[in-house]
Design a protein around this motif. Structure first.
Motif, mmCIF file in Angstrom:
data_model
loop_
_atom_site.group_PDB
_atom_site.id
_atom_site.type_symbol
_atom_site.label_atom_id
_atom_site.label_comp_id
_atom_site.label_asym_id
_atom_site.label_seq_id
_atom_site.Cartn_x
_atom_site.Cartn_y
_atom_site.Cartn_z
ATOM 1 N N ALA A 364 0.830 -1.206 0.000
ATOM 2 C CA ALA A 364 0.000 0.000 0.000
ATOM 3 C C ALA A 364 0.868 1.261 0.000
ATOM 4 O O ALA A 364 0.513 2.273 -0.613
ATOM 5 C CB ALA A 364 -0.925 -0.003 1.218
ATOM 6 N N GLN A 365 2.022 1.216 0.665
ATOM 7 C CA GLN A 365 2.925 2.366 0.703
ATOM 8 C C GLN A 365 3.566 2.591 -0.665
ATOM 9 O O GLN A 365 3.674 3.721 -1.140
ATOM 10 C CB GLN A 365 4.000 2.136 1.764
ATOM 11 N N GLU A 366 3.994 1.503 -1.315
ATOM 12 C CA GLU A 366 4.550 1.630 -2.669
ATOM 13 C C GLU A 366 3.482 2.123 -3.638
ATOM 14 O O GLU A 366 3.749 2.930 -4.530
ATOM 15 C CB GLU A 366 5.108 0.282 -3.124
ATOM 16 N N LEU A 367 2.231 1.655 -3.453
ATOM 17 C CA LEU A 367 1.126 2.077 -4.315
ATOM 18 C C LEU A 367 0.876 3.573 -4.172
ATOM 19 O O LEU A 367 0.590 4.269 -5.160
ATOM 20 C CB LEU A 367 -0.136 1.283 -3.962
ATOM 21 N N SER A 368 0.987 4.091 -2.959
ATOM 22 C CA SER A 368 0.819 5.528 -2.736
ATOM 23 C C SER A 368 1.881 6.324 -3.482
ATOM 24 O O SER A 368 1.585 7.347 -4.107
ATOM 25 C CB SER A 368 0.891 5.816 -1.231
ATOM 26 N N ASN A 369 3.132 5.847 -3.459
ATOM 27 C CA ASN A 369 4.202 6.515 -4.196
ATOM 28 C C ASN A 369 3.942 6.472 -5.707
ATOM 29 O O ASN A 369 4.200 7.435 -6.432
ATOM 30 C CB ASN A 369 5.545 5.861 -3.884
ATOM 31 N N ILE A 370 3.445 5.327 -6.176
ATOM 32 C CA ILE A 370 3.147 5.184 -7.612
ATOM 33 C C ILE A 370 2.073 6.177 -8.035
ATOM 34 O O ILE A 370 2.189 6.852 -9.061
ATOM 35 C CB ILE A 370 2.705 3.739 -7.913
ATOM 36 N N LYS A 371 0.997 6.274 -7.243
ATOM 37 C CA LYS A 371 -0.099 7.183 -7.597
ATOM 38 C C LYS A 371 0.367 8.629 -7.619
ATOM 39 O O LYS A 371 -0.042 9.412 -8.491
ATOM 40 C CB LYS A 371 -1.248 7.006 -6.616
ATOM 41 N N ALA A 372 1.237 8.996 -6.672
ATOM 42 C CA ALA A 372 1.762 10.367 -6.658
ATOM 43 C C ALA A 372 2.563 10.637 -7.930
ATOM 44 O O ALA A 372 2.425 11.695 -8.555
ATOM 45 C CB ALA A 372 2.623 10.580 -5.424
ATOM 46 N N TYR A 373 3.401 9.678 -8.308
ATOM 47 C CA TYR A 373 4.204 9.861 -9.524
ATOM 48 C C TYR A 373 3.308 9.950 -10.762
ATOM 49 O O TYR A 373 3.505 10.805 -11.631
ATOM 50 C CB TYR A 373 5.202 8.717 -9.682
ATOM 51 N N VAL A 374 2.308 9.071 -10.858
ATOM 52 C CA VAL A 374 1.405 9.063 -12.019
ATOM 53 C C VAL A 374 0.662 10.385 -12.119
ATOM 54 O O VAL A 374 0.471 10.923 -13.215
ATOM 55 C CB VAL A 374 0.431 7.876 -11.928
ATOM 56 N N ASN A 375 0.243 10.949 -10.981
ATOM 57 C CA ASN A 375 -0.464 12.234 -11.011
ATOM 58 C C ASN A 375 0.421 13.335 -11.574
ATOM 59 O O ASN A 375 -0.054 14.222 -12.293
ATOM 60 C CB ASN A 375 -0.939 12.600 -9.598
ATOM 61 N N ILE A 376 1.703 13.286 -11.233
ATOM 62 C CA ILE A 376 2.638 14.264 -11.805
ATOM 63 C C ILE A 376 2.719 14.094 -13.323
ATOM 64 O O ILE A 376 2.677 15.061 -14.079
ATOM 65 C CB ILE A 376 4.039 14.104 -11.174
ATOM 66 N N GLU A 377 2.819 12.853 -13.786
ATOM 67 C CA GLU A 377 2.916 12.602 -15.230
ATOM 68 C C GLU A 377 1.622 12.996 -15.956
ATOM 69 O O GLU A 377 1.651 13.455 -17.098
ATOM 70 C CB GLU A 377 3.231 11.129 -15.484
ATOM 71 N N LYS A 378 0.480 12.815 -15.285
ATOM 72 C CA LYS A 378 -0.793 13.193 -15.913
ATOM 73 C C LYS A 378 -0.872 14.699 -16.141
ATOM 74 O O LYS A 378 -1.525 15.149 -17.092
ATOM 75 C CB LYS A 378 -1.956 12.732 -15.036
ATOM 76 N N MET A 379 -0.205 15.480 -15.286
ATOM 77 C CA MET A 379 -0.172 16.924 -15.507
ATOM 78 C C MET A 379 0.462 17.238 -16.855
ATOM 79 O O MET A 379 0.058 18.146 -17.562
ATOM 80 C CB MET A 379 0.624 17.610 -14.395
ATOM 81 N N ARG A 380 1.482 16.460 -17.188
ATOM 82 C CA ARG A 380 2.229 16.721 -18.417
ATOM 83 C C ARG A 380 1.544 16.131 -19.648
ATOM 84 O O ARG A 380 1.478 16.752 -20.703
ATOM 85 C CB ARG A 380 3.644 16.148 -18.272
ATOM 86 N N LEU A 381 1.024 14.915 -19.509
ATOM 87 C CA LEU A 381 0.477 14.215 -20.670
ATOM 88 C C LEU A 381 -1.023 14.402 -20.846
ATOM 89 O O LEU A 381 -1.557 14.143 -21.927
ATOM 90 C CB LEU A 381 0.792 12.718 -20.551
ATOM 91 N N GLY A 382 -1.712 14.807 -19.777
ATOM 92 C CA GLY A 382 -3.153 15.038 -19.880
ATOM 93 C C GLY A 382 -3.913 13.790 -20.282
ATOM 94 O O GLY A 382 -3.704 12.698 -19.766
ATOM 95 N N LYS A 383 -4.822 13.953 -21.257
ATOM 96 C CA LYS A 383 -5.671 12.837 -21.687
ATOM 97 C C LYS A 383 -4.907 11.760 -22.455
ATOM 98 O O LYS A 383 -5.448 10.684 -22.723
ATOM 99 C CB LYS A 383 -6.808 13.372 -22.554
ATOM 100 N N LYS A 384 -3.646 12.041 -22.796
ATOM 101 C CA LYS A 384 -2.862 11.037 -23.520
ATOM 102 C C LYS A 384 -2.475 9.865 -22.620
ATOM 103 O O LYS A 384 -2.090 8.810 -23.106
ATOM 104 C CB LYS A 384 -1.603 11.675 -24.109
ATOM 105 N N LEU A 385 -2.568 10.051 -21.304
ATOM 106 C CA LEU A 385 -2.222 8.978 -20.366
ATOM 107 C C LEU A 385 -3.445 8.575 -19.563
ATOM 108 O O LEU A 385 -4.069 9.399 -18.895
ATOM 109 C CB LEU A 385 -1.118 9.439 -19.406
ATOM 110 N N LYS A 386 -3.767 7.296 -19.635
ATOM 111 C CA LYS A 386 -4.823 6.735 -18.794
ATOM 112 C C LYS A 386 -4.189 5.687 -17.896
ATOM 113 O O LYS A 386 -3.456 4.826 -18.364
ATOM 114 C CB LYS A 386 -5.929 6.101 -19.647
ATOM 115 N N MET A 387 -4.479 5.774 -16.603
ATOM 116 C CA MET A 387 -3.913 4.827 -15.634
ATOM 117 C C MET A 387 -5.036 4.060 -14.970
ATOM 118 O O MET A 387 -5.963 4.639 -14.406
ATOM 119 C CB MET A 387 -3.081 5.587 -14.582
ATOM 120 N N ASP A 388 -4.979 2.724 -15.063
ATOM 121 C CA ASP A 388 -5.967 1.859 -14.427
ATOM 122 C C ASP A 388 -5.329 1.096 -13.277
ATOM 123 O O ASP A 388 -4.230 0.551 -13.419
ATOM 124 C CB ASP A 388 -6.548 0.853 -15.439
#
Length: 509
Positions: A364-388
């Protein structure tokens, strides 16, 4: 510069660089690659005692004087050669990062520091980002382990020579005439009196000696032993220019306790008779195998120490990527970028704490770090990145920063190259029997796995990060990592972890 943008840029320097990036660094220099103007954005207390210039119009000109003031005298010429502008540009043209280790004089003592540089765009201009970190403790530990390993290898050579000079016994045989011409009784067993008499009478054949004296003592690898020691096989070896043959096996001792042995046959032609001869020496491998295991354990210890250092070195890699993504957003929405920067800084402190140890953490702790990183990348890529996220279980432990880099690879090397089309990255967890599966899958550009592996073998491609993650998972969790990919279809990385009490997460933590 627009006031709002300038405010965000200054916040980036203060909050992200000072508070987050260099919690483990002495300082960061930002150097204009075109003009060489520079500024040191952060200095630790120990670094300030050096009294060197922290900003100016020409970093490389100032460097000459700073080196004399701060660098240990034995390393001064080395640092000059490694940190010239041309050397820096050449190094970064070959790789994303440029680094080396040298000694600074802190409080009168030479302490090892690591300089790590990269090049990035600041306000549309290329800048060198040069970070300096104290690695004295870890570097000296690795150096001591390496010196101990070298010493162990040297001692092992001497020890093997001693073993050769004190063999268990030997036989000398005339293979052409199938006759034993000399032997020293093996310490593991007494030679039957009948054999002594046959030998003295010149009637002891090599074949009889093996059949009667040796064969009944061999405990394991009997077919192999009989094949290698066979007279016909040894004659064929000599004819085919093989001047040596050997076989490893277990032999029964007179006390009934089997031991590992090696029988080595040295083949030669007698100069006077032209007969083909064999000189066979028997060695007890018990001590050698014990020493080899000790050496292997030491090599693993050294490798694990390097991996722990690698884990800490991932900090700037993660930070540069995340800060770069924020930088791309701040020109479009400065207020949003400023808010994200504050959230990112708070998260980063927690993330860096997890990276200071390679001990397993709850998934769960690693998952929290992953979600934080993905949110940063979504700022840059917008709708081009979908994370499931398809998470069926979190009830297990994982190594820190073992899954996040794989997700990062899926985004940056799978989805991002697809351009406007974009793609999807899926993170799954499953429990199948007594194993936990973690799957990172993308529908990106993919690649040829066999071609990639061949490129790794030939040295054309460097994938140290992935190899280190695989090694850490194997050594610490007995986990495996498998990659499947096809050009134009995407990539799937599966990590399989055996479920047991050593990797069951305590949800109460």
């Amino acid at each position: 510069m627009d006031t709002a943008i300038k405010t965000v840029y200054e916040a980036l320097s203060r909050n992200a660089v000072v508070r987050a990036l260099f919690e483990s660094y002495e300082s960061l220099y930002v150097v204009d690659a075109e003009t060489s103007a520079f500024k040191c954005y952060h200095e630790s207390d120990s670094y300030r005692t050096l009294s060197i210039e922290s900003q100016g119009e020409d970093f490389f000109y100032t460097l000459e004087n700073n080196i004399i003031k701060a660098i240990y005298w034995e390393d001064q010429e080395f640092v000059k050669s490694k940190l010239s502008k041309q050397a820096l540009m050449d190094g970064l043209s070959c790789d994303k990062f440029y680094s080396f280790v040298y000694r600074l004089i802190i409080d009168g003592k030479p302490l090892y520091h690591k300089l790590r540089a990269t090049v990035d765009s600041v306000n549309g201009r290329p800048h060198f980002l040069i970070g300096i970190r104290n690695v004295d403790a870890s570097f000296r530990q690795d150096k001591a382990l390496a010196e101990k390993l070298t010493s162990m290898h040297s001692k092992e050579i001497n020890r093997l020579e001693a073993i050769l000079s004190s063999a268990e016994g030997y036989i000398e045989a005339d293979l052409t005439n199938d006759r034993i011409v000399g032997f020293q009784p093996y310490k593991v067993e007494k030679v039957p009196q009948k054999m002594y008499r046959s030998f003295k009478e010149g009637k002891l054949s090599y074949s009889d000696f093996l059949n009667v004296h040796m064969a009944h003592m061999v405990e394991s690898d009997i077919p192999k032993f009989k094949k290698i020691s066979d007279r016909g096989y040894l004659l064929d070896c000599f004819t085919s220019v093989e001047k040596r043959a050997s076989v490893t096996f277990s032999m029964k001792r007179h006390d009934g306790d089997p031991k590992p042995f090696k029988l080595i046959f040295y083949l030669y032609r007698d100069a006077s008779t032209e007969d083909i001869m064999a000189f066979a020496v028997l060695y007890d491998l018990t001590e050698q195998l014990r020493r080899e295991k000790e050496l292997k354990d030491l090599e693993n210890e050294l490798q694990m120490s390097k991996l722990r250092n690698f884990t800490s070195q991932m900090q700037p890699h993660f930070l540069y990527n995340a800060l770069g993504s924020i930088q791309e957003v701040m020109l479009e929405d400065p207020q949003y970028a400023s808010e994200l920067l504050g959230v990112f800084t708070a998260h980063l402190r927690s993330c860096i704490r997890s990276m200071t140890s390679d001990a397993p953490i709850p998934f769960a702790q690693e998952l929290s770090n992953i979600k934080a990183y993905v949110n940063i990348e979504k700022m840059r890529l917008g709708k081009k990145l979908k994370m499931d996220y398809d998470i069926e279980t979190c009830d297990f432990l994982i190594l820190p920063l073992s899954i996040q880099p794989i997700v990062e690879n899926a985004i940056r090397h799978g989805v991002y190259p697809k351009g406007e089309e974009g793609g999807t990255v899926t993170l799954k967890t499953r429990q199948e029997g007594d194993r936990i599966l973690i799957i990172v899958e993308d529908d990106g550009v993919g690649f040829d796995v066999e071609e990639f592996r061949e490129s790794l073998r030939s040295g054309k491609t460097d994938s140290a990060g992935l190899k280190n993650i695989s090694f850490r998972l194997d050594r610490m969790l007995q986990a495996s990592l498998d990659i499947e990919s096809r050009n134009g279809e995407g990539t799937k990385v599966t990590i399989s972890i055996p479920k047991g009490e050593n990797n069951e997460s305590d949800n109460s933590r």
